[in-house]
Design an enzyme around this catalytic site. Structure first.
Site, PDB file in Angstrom:
ATOM      1  N   ASP A 204      99.556  14.381  14.658  1.00 30.66           N
ATOM      2  CA  ASP A 204      99.762  15.907  14.402  1.00 30.66           C
ATOM      3  C   ASP A 204     100.621  16.353  12.984  1.00 30.66           C
ATOM      4  O   ASP A 204     100.503  17.319  12.565  1.00 30.66           O
ATOM      5  CB  ASP A 204     100.947  16.380  15.405  1.00 30.66           C
ATOM      6  CG  ASP A 204     100.680  17.943  15.637  1.00 30.66           C
ATOM      7  OD1 ASP A 204      99.602  18.324  15.448  1.00 30.66           O
ATOM      8  OD2 ASP A 204     101.831  18.382  15.910  1.00 30.66           O
ATOM      9  N   SER A 228      99.725  24.945  16.310  1.00 32.38           N
ATOM     10  CA  SER A 228      98.388  24.049  16.980  1.00 32.38           C
ATOM     11  C   SER A 228      98.093  24.829  18.181  1.00 32.38           C
ATOM     12  O   SER A 228      98.707  25.389  18.996  1.00 32.38           O
ATOM     13  CB  SER A 228      99.096  22.878  17.323  1.00 32.38           C
ATOM     14  OG  SER A 228      99.377  22.250  16.394  1.00 32.38           O
ATOM     15  N   GLN A 278      91.643  19.184  15.018  1.00 35.52           N
ATOM     16  CA  GLN A 278      92.595  20.431  15.596  1.00 35.52           C
ATOM     17  C   GLN A 278      92.299  21.680  14.832  1.00 35.52           C
ATOM     18  O   GLN A 278      92.002  21.824  13.909  1.00 35.52           O
ATOM     19  CB  GLN A 278      94.054  19.807  15.245  1.00 35.52           C
ATOM     20  CG  GLN A 278      95.072  21.008  15.491  1.00 35.52           C
ATOM     21  CD  GLN A 278      96.409  20.368  15.193  1.00 35.52           C
ATOM     22  OE1 GLN A 278      96.992  21.000  14.188  1.00 35.52           O
ATOM     23  NE2 GLN A 278      97.105  19.355  16.010  1.00 35.52           N
TER      24      GLN A 278
END
Length: 298
Positions: A204, A228, A278
């Site tokens: 991440d 996110s 993502q």
């Protein structure tokens, strides 16, 4: 062992409440809310703990629904969705304050031979040939919001070496590509499931930020709101997170206050060990107070 590494290992070691129910603690690492990588790593740890046979995670697909509260633990409920001859599937729901904040599906496969190919690793300097990022000067740090100060001044469990560093406090406009070497700051055991959970945590970092490069903005600016929305992770080959890995990231598109980023993760020998994708919220808002609002409360 490095104290920050030990803290992360403890974070990923969940308390088992029932056969399919786990509780994980939260940590403040300087983000406004619970770091998405923490929830990814803990959810994968919970799913892995319910496997009755040796099968390795090969994919994880997740959605972030609400911002997590750093001050409280998170409960993970695992649904044993499928036990097939070669594959197992788990659905994991993360709950905090009685509300679902995150869910994911993870798939696991027993070892099996098959066709093999991969893209080549970019040609970049070795991590030893890249100087660590310099510390932010105290006079600059003092002008930043408290959370940003904590993020920039904290030595975390991972070490990063940027092939093309960018000043995140005064970011220039540049193409949406970056390569970052990273590794855990201390040696850990050999359990592959631990290294996969640690990679889920680290995946991440830096990913969504790549989508801000063409626009000359960054998460650290007080009028920028980022969060996110989803996260996908595929594991391809064995690896160790306590050895250097190269994260090669690009962002093919940003539109409608959303940015998309993709990543390829290689080991030092050039083997492609994992891939990521993502999409996230990216808003430039009127002021810092607006940026501090929880995006999922829209």
């Amino acid at each position: 062992m490095n104290a920050h590494v030990a803290e992360l290992l403890e974070l990923l070691s969940l308390e088992r409440l029932e056969d399919n129910l786990f509780r994980g603690q939260s940590r403040d690492i300087g983000t406004r809310y619970v770091f998405g990588g923490q929830v990814l790593g803990q959810a994968l740890s919970a799913a892995q703990a319910t496997l009755g046979q040796p099968r390795a995670a090969h994919s994880l697909h997740a959605y972030f629904l609400r911002a997590g509260d750093i001050e409280h633990p998170i409960v993970y409920e695992v649904d044993r969705t499928r036990e097939g001859g070669s594959f197992s599937v788990r659905r994991v729901t993360a709950i905090q304050h009685g509300r679902v904040i995150f869910f994911c599906a993870a798939s696991f496969q027993q070892a099996e031979a098959g066709a093999t190919h991969q893209l080549s690793m970019p040609e970049v300097p070795a991590p030893e040939d890249i100087a660590p990022a310099p510390a932010v000067p105290e006079r600059v740090l003092a002008t930043l919001p408290t959370k940003v100060q904590r993020w920039l001044s904290r030595t975390g469990p991972f070490e990063f070496r940027h092939v093309y560093p960018r000043d995140e406090l005064d970011p220039p406009k540049r193409p949406p590509f970056q390569q970052v070497w990273f590794r855990l700051s201390g040696r850990v055991g050999d359990a592959p499931e631990l290294h996969r959970a640690l990679l889920a945590y680290a995946s991440d970092f830096h990913l969504l930020g790549t989508a801000t490069f063409p626009h000359g903005i960054s998460y650290y600016q007080p009028n920028v709101q980022m969060a996110s929305l989803d996260h996908a992770l595929w594991f391809h080959r064995p690896f160790r997170v306590d050895d250097w890995l190269l994260y090669a990231i690009d962002s093919p598109s940003a539109q409608d206050a959303r940015g998309l980023a993709r990543g390829l993760i290689f080991d030092r020998e050039g083997r492609l060990v994992a891939s990521t994708a993502q999409e996230g919220l990216i808003r430039v808002v009127r002021d810092a107070e607006a940026a501090a609002q929880v995006p999922s409360n829209d």
